[in-house]
Structures are given as structure tokens and as C-alpha cells.
Design a protein around this motif. Structure first.
Motif, PDB file in Angstrom:
ATOM      1  N   ARG A 122       0.697  -1.193   0.062  1.00 19.37           N
ATOM      2  CA  ARG A 122      -0.093  -0.011   0.126  1.00 19.37           C
ATOM      3  C   ARG A 122       0.916   1.490  -0.087  1.00 19.37           C
ATOM      4  O   ARG A 122       0.348   2.540  -0.281  1.00 19.37           O
ATOM      5  CB  ARG A 122      -0.906   0.058   1.181  1.00 19.37           C
ATOM      6  N   LEU A 123       2.251   1.105   0.267  1.00 22.46           N
ATOM      7  CA  LEU A 123       3.134   2.272   0.106  1.00 22.46           C
ATOM      8  C   LEU A 123       3.503   2.564  -1.394  1.00 22.46           C
ATOM      9  O   LEU A 123       3.231   1.924  -2.072  1.00 22.46           O
ATOM     10  CB  LEU A 123       4.372   1.863   0.858  1.00 22.46           C
ATOM     11  N   ARG A 124       3.690   3.894  -1.362  1.00 25.67           N
ATOM     12  CA  ARG A 124       4.147   4.540  -2.842  1.00 25.67           C
ATOM     13  C   ARG A 124       5.645   3.909  -2.821  1.00 25.67           C
ATOM     14  O   ARG A 124       6.302   3.516  -1.709  1.00 25.67           O
ATOM     15  CB  ARG A 124       4.453   6.074  -2.651  1.00 25.67           C
ATOM     16  N   ILE A 125       6.114   3.993  -4.171  1.00 23.77           N
ATOM     17  CA  ILE A 125       7.242   3.307  -4.536  1.00 23.77           C
ATOM     18  C   ILE A 125       8.636   3.926  -3.626  1.00 23.77           C
ATOM     19  O   ILE A 125       9.277   2.988  -2.997  1.00 23.77           O
ATOM     20  CB  ILE A 125       7.567   3.550  -5.840  1.00 23.77           C
ATOM     21  N   GLU A 126       8.677   5.125  -3.416  1.00 25.90           N
ATOM     22  CA  GLU A 126       9.671   5.773  -2.733  1.00 25.90           C
ATOM     23  C   GLU A 126       9.868   5.261  -1.311  1.00 25.90           C
ATOM     24  O   GLU A 126      10.614   5.277  -0.651  1.00 25.90           O
ATOM     25  CB  GLU A 126       9.720   7.141  -2.993  1.00 25.90           C
ATOM     26  N   ASP A 127       8.435   5.123  -0.696  1.00 27.88           N
ATOM     27  CA  ASP A 127       8.454   4.918   0.700  1.00 27.88           C
ATOM     28  C   ASP A 127       8.520   3.355   0.832  1.00 27.88           C
ATOM     29  O   ASP A 127       9.357   3.070   2.025  1.00 27.88           O
ATOM     30  CB  ASP A 127       6.870   5.028   1.111  1.00 27.88           C
ATOM     31  N   MET A 128       8.229   2.441   0.149  1.00 24.08           N
ATOM     32  CA  MET A 128       8.842   1.199  -0.015  1.00 24.08           C
ATOM     33  C   MET A 128      10.123   0.828  -0.157  1.00 24.08           C
ATOM     34  O   MET A 128      10.782   0.161   0.644  1.00 24.08           O
ATOM     35  CB  MET A 128       7.981   0.394  -1.136  1.00 24.08           C
ATOM     36  N   MET A 129      10.846   1.490  -0.892  1.00 27.24           N
ATOM     37  CA  MET A 129      12.323   1.560  -0.954  1.00 27.24           C
ATOM     38  C   MET A 129      13.032   1.932   0.496  1.00 27.24           C
ATOM     39  O   MET A 129      13.825   1.569   0.688  1.00 27.24           O
ATOM     40  CB  MET A 129      12.813   2.489  -2.040  1.00 27.24           C
ATOM     41  N   ARG A 130      12.339   2.805   1.059  1.00 20.97           N
ATOM     42  CA  ARG A 130      12.711   3.038   2.572  1.00 20.97           C
ATOM     43  C   ARG A 130      12.517   1.928   3.471  1.00 20.97           C
ATOM     44  O   ARG A 130      13.359   1.623   4.272  1.00 20.97           O
ATOM     45  CB  ARG A 130      12.376   4.613   2.824  1.00 20.97           C
TER      46      ARG A 130
END
Length: 319
Positions: free
Chosen positions: A39-47
Motif C-alpha cells: 500500500r506504500l508508494r514506491i519511494e516509501d517502500m524503498m525506504r
């Protein structure tokens, strides 16, 4: 940067006299954790994948990367290119929905992604400030494409529309927005759409000069069309039978232009004039791709961190 991050993590772990307790989220079943992370945005999932080794392992699952939505506004082209390639590689060929915004090097990346994503069903490209992009070369590798949404310059040719239709026989939704306005002549392009894209159900065209001949070709050729939005399109005269045909044949018809705006349009349209390419179609698969005008939702200060994250190939966390 990879070595620096890992060294700091290991130094901290080795300096502790005891192993820190595992946080409660590491005890969650993998499928539940995956449901949360996706459910996270891509940039948040990368973090998020750097929080712990458990999340790092789960984030390697290709199903988490089947939908990729990236905006270049906060990064330089080189950093953004690395991030895009990292996300595509993580999808392991399972990518089905790709959106890319404000990326000057988009053609290079789209070539990279299309060669590794033959299962792609939806492609959205916005604000590509480049003359190098060749969309037809990209879509030739995407036979399963059902949605194509282009907000860009330069202008595609009628021959390009024919190539797109041959390469993507399953195409049902098409958006084409002339980014630089100016109302270029689009009648022959419209004729090409009507002739070569008979399976279209949703069509949106913006900032073009379309004469009645072009609109008639679309109505004649795309008989299954349910949605037709003509925004800021000039050159049409719908005062006679053609206007009646549009409203009778098309379930969701919107016309807005400087030269022709019907009373029916002003009453029936619930969209703002700035909502040019919201591709949230009411399709059979109930899919949506609400991408336009997302705004600046990136946290300042992270642009370089994310670029460094994509270089990390392994992560030995505490948990």
C-alpha cells in the motif's frame, strides 16, 4: 554508500552487549506484512525495505512491484534513472502498471522497462520534455497493453496510431494530450484512430484541432466506444445531426473547446477543466490509474538517500 550504510549498521550491532529484541512487526505473517507494504508508494517502500532484514526479504517479492508510479520532480535524471531501473528489476517481469512523470530521459528508461515487462497492461507517460521519445518502438514489445495514456510532446503521426493498434490489439483505453497546446491539426490522426482502433472503449483527446470528418471517423470505427472526452479541441461543429449522434451513441461524451461548448456538456460534465487525463476508467476489470497532478508529495532531503538505496544488493539487519 552501500558499504557505508552496512558498516554503520554492523558497527552498532557489534558494539551492543546483547542482541536487541525483535520488534513486534517481525512476528507478523509474511502475507500480512506484504499486504501492508504494497500500500506504500514506491519511494516509501524503498525506504521501508531498510528497516529490518525481514522487510528487506519481503520487499524482494516481485508481486510488490507489479504497479510502479514514479515522479521525477524531486530528483536529477541520473538518480531517477537508477531508481526506475531498480523498481523494474525488482518486478522480475511481473510489472503490469507503469506510470512515469516529468522524466527527461524517459525514452531510455521505457526501452529498458519494455524489454523486461512483456506483461505490462497499463502505461502512463506524462510531461516528457524531450524530442527523443519513440512510443511506437516501446509499445511494439507490449502486446498485452490495454491502457495507454500519453501527455507529451512531440506529436505522433497517423502512422504511429496504426503501429500502436497493430502492436497492442487489446488496447481499450487511450489518452493523448498535446502538451504544448497550440491546436495542431489532428483530423487525419482522428481518422487513423477510427480506422485502426476498433476495440477502444475509452478515448480522451486534448488540445487538438479536430474537424467533423475526424469525429465522424471515430464514431464510425470505434463502435464500442463508451467514453469520449474532447477537451480544448477546436474545429468541431456539433449544432446539427453530428452532435445528436455523439450524445446518442456515446454514454459519456464531453466536449469543451473555445469554438464549441454545448449546453449539454456544461450540465452533464462533473469534471474540472484542469483534470485533463485522469485515467480512472470504469472498466470491466475495475482498474484505475489516477495519476495526473499528484503534486509534490516527496519529502525533502530524501532525493539522494533513495538513489543510494538502489545500489544496495544485500542487507544484514538486526532482526
Amino acid at each position: 554508500m552501500e558499504s557505508l550504510i552496512n558498516k554503520k549498521l554492523k558497527m552498532f550491532a557489534s558494539s551492543s552487549s546483547y542482541a536487541p529484541p525483535s520488534p513486534p512487526w517481525t512476528e507478523l505473517p509474511d502475507d500480512l506484512t506484504m499486504n501492508i507494504l504494497q500500500r506504500l508508494r514506491i519511494e516509501d517502500m524503498m525506504r521501508a525495505q531498510l528497516v529490518c532484514s525481514t522487510w528487506w526479504r519481503i520487499c524482494k517479492n516481485s508481486s510488490l512491484w507489479r504497479v510502479i508510479d514514479l515522479d521525477c520532480q524531486q530528483w536529477g535524471s541520473e538518480e531517477f534513472d537508477d531508481i526506475c531501473r531498480f523498481a523494474v528489476d525488482r518486478s522480475q517481469g511481473q510489472l503490469v502498471d507503469l506510470s512515469v512523470t516529468s522524466f527527461a530521459g524517459v525514452y531510455r528508461f521505457l526501452n529498458y522497462a519494455s524489454k523486461r515487462s512483456s506483461q505490462l497492461q497499463c502505461l502512463y507517460v506524462e510531461e516528457c520534455y524531450t524530442a527523443e521519445i519513440d512510443v511506437t518502438d516501446v509499445v511494439k514489445r507490449l502486446p498485452l497493453l490495454e491502457e495507454l495514456h500519453l501527455i507529451m510532446d512531440p506529436m505522433l503521426s497517423p502512422k504511429d496510431f496504426e503501429t500502436i493498434s497493430i502492436s497492442c490489439p487489446m488496447l481499450k483505453s487511450f489518452t493523448y494530450f498535446n502538451k504544448w497546446r497550440g491546436y495542431p491539426q489532428f483530423t487525419e490522426h482522428a481518422v487513423a484512430i477510427g480506422k485502426n482502433m476498433p476495440n477502444l472503449r475509452h478515448l480522451r483527446l486534448f488540445s487538438h484541432k479536430i474537424e467533423n470528418k475526424g469525429l465522424e471517423a471515430i464514431l464510425d470505427g470505434c463502435t464500442g466506444l463508451e467514453t469520449l472526452h474532447l477537451r480544448e479541441c477546436s474545429g468541431l461543429d456539433l449544432q446539427g445531426s453530428l452532435g445528436k449522434r455523439c450524445y446518442d451513441q456515446i454514454k459519456d461524451f464531453i466536449l469543451h473547446s473555445e469554438s464549441c461548448q454545448s449546453e449539454h456538456d456544461s450540465e452533464s460534465s462533473h469534471e474540472s477543466e484542469g483534470d485533463y487525463a485522469d485515467s480512472d476508467w470504469d472498466d470491466d476489470d475495475d482498474s484505475s490509474n489516477d495519476n495526473l497532478s499528484q503534486g509534490n508529495f516527496y519529502d525533502s532531503g530524501y532525493e539522494y538517500d533513495l538513489a543510494d538505496f538502489v545500489k544496495i544488493q544485500d542487507f544484514d539487519g538486526y532482526y
